[in-house]
Scaffold this active site. Structure first.
Site, short mmCIF file in Angstrom:
data_model
loop_
_atom_site.label_atom_id
_atom_site.label_comp_id
_atom_site.label_asym_id
_atom_site.label_seq_id
_atom_site.Cartn_x
_atom_site.Cartn_y
_atom_site.Cartn_z
N MET A 91 1.11 -1.03 0.03
CA MET A 91 0.47 0.17 0.17
C MET A 91 0.56 1.77 0.34
O MET A 91 1.96 1.41 0.88
CB MET A 91 -1.08 -0.15 1.38
CG MET A 91 -2.16 -0.86 1.28
SD MET A 91 -3.09 -1.46 2.29
CE MET A 91 -2.13 -2.07 3.95
N GLY A 119 -5.37 -5.87 2.86
CA GLY A 119 -5.48 -4.72 3.15
C GLY A 119 -5.64 -3.40 4.03
O GLY A 119 -4.19 -3.39 5.28
N GLN A 146 7.48 -5.35 -4.04
CA GLN A 146 6.95 -4.75 -5.51
C GLN A 146 7.55 -4.43 -6.01
O GLN A 146 7.98 -2.98 -5.53
CB GLN A 146 5.42 -4.98 -4.61
CG GLN A 146 4.55 -5.15 -6.31
CD GLN A 146 3.08 -4.29 -5.77
OE1 GLN A 146 3.20 -2.77 -5.46
NE2 GLN A 146 2.28 -5.61 -6.04
N CYS A 178 -2.22 -1.52 -9.69
CA CYS A 178 -2.76 -0.37 -9.59
C CYS A 178 -3.25 0.75 -10.99
O CYS A 178 -2.92 0.82 -12.03
CB CYS A 178 -0.88 0.10 -9.03
SG CYS A 178 -1.03 1.73 -8.11
N GLY A 195 -11.66 -5.93 -0.27
CA GLY A 195 -12.63 -6.04 0.60
C GLY A 195 -13.13 -7.25 2.20
O GLY A 195 -13.83 -7.11 2.68
#
Length: 329
Positions: A14, A230, A66, A96, A209
């Protein structure tokens, strides 16, 4: 434990959140969950401040880097640099949706170019001693996910990828902001389950979610290989991570308490300050540690108001912790 086992539960990469301080904090709550860095572009690895971008504490293992990019040669160059830093995995971002990412022709826009992604992966794998994985969406814009996602995964398997994470939403590159792309496109969990049936040899983690260990456990029981969480892991870390080793990985060792985690952060904070850092660079990541508990508001208030001030140190965290302890008494 193998990395595939660690990937039963992972914490999503994130931007602006999962830096090394956040990851160290998360590791204090779970010894086995797979942690991811923020996305770093291949160009930044090659040309930027590598110590700032790539540095991590050995305690963070298992930890994955990442990367973002779409040029196979540039990604290969970046991986040659990265391999000396000791990451356990290198992940390619194909999910992204931000404008900045689109303008660089990487991220979710690459869902339209599975052959290019496969070429990127092959170039990375040729240079990488550890797993090269992919994180993707189910599709973008007017793509039909029922067609686009299987074609994309087939290209990944052909390129040698054995593990993917699928964010179970489309990305709308035109008309939705990055924030909206995290919530507005509907989730399609059944499609991801069908992909597991279609590609049984592929380790598939579900993202999007998922907010609780109960939900994560249900998806694992239903046949998926892993679950990536996340924002819930960031905003309510104790709820997601303190029981993860016991409930997801089957450990009998008792979980730490949130209070113990706060105290274990103190030596890390002290070392960071000695190294020239500032307290708020760490405390911004731990504001949610006591979310939902008596004293949580005081904990956040004391840290938010005081951590940016000159000279702020571990004693501020101790004072905030005392607020929680007093309210709980």
């Amino acid at each position: 434990m193998t990395l595939n086992q660690n990937a039963r539960l992972s914490i999503a990469p994130m931007m602006d959140w999962t830096d090394r301080h956040c990851r160290y904090f998360h590791r204090l709550m779970s010894r086995d969950a797979l942690l991811y860095t923020e996305m770093v572009t291949s160009a930044a690895v090659i040309n930027g401040d590598r110590n700032r971008l790539l540095r991590f504490d050995p305690a963070e293992h298992p930890v994955a880097l990442q990367l973002g990019g779409s040029d196979p040669a540039e990604l290969a160059h970046a991986v040659r640099i990265v391999r000396d830093w000791g990451y356990d995995e290198v992940n390619l971002n194909v999910g992204c949706p931000s404008d900045r990412v689109q303008s660089g022709c990487f991220g979710a826009v690459l869902m339209r170019q599975p052959d290019l992604v496969a070429e990127c992966v092959r170039a990375m794998r040729d240079e990488c001693p550890v797993d090269v994985t992919v994180k993707c969406r189910i599709g973008v814009d007017d793509q039909d996910p029922e067609d686009a996602l299987p074609r994309f995964l087939e290209a990944m398997v052909t390129a040698g990828v054995t593990r993917v994470t699928i964010h179970a939403r489309k990305a709308w590159l035109q008309g939705l902001s990055p924030k909206q792309n995290r919530d507005v496109p509907p989730l399609d969990y059944p499609l991801v389950f069908r992909m597991k049936q279609m590609f049984p040899q592929l380790h598939i983690s579900l993202n999007g979610g998922i907010a609780t260990l109960e939900e994560a456990g249900a998806h694992l029981e239903d046949g998926l290989d892993g679950v990536m969480i996340g924002r819930a892991a960031y905003h309510t870390p104790a709820e997601v991570l303190l029981q993860a080793d016991q409930r997801i990985f089957g450990h009998a060792t008792p979980a730490r308490s949130a209070e113990e985690v706060a105290l274990l952060m103190l030596p890390y904070i002290d070392a960071h300050l000695t190294d020239g850092g500032r307290l708020n660079q760490i405390t911004r990541h731990i504001l949610g540690l006591f979310a939902g508990r008596p004293g949580a508001r005081g904990w956040k208030r004391i840290l938010s108001e005081g951590a940016h001030q000159d000279g702020a140190g571990p004693e501020l965290v101790e004072r905030a912790l005392q607020e929680v302890i007093t309210r709980a008494a």
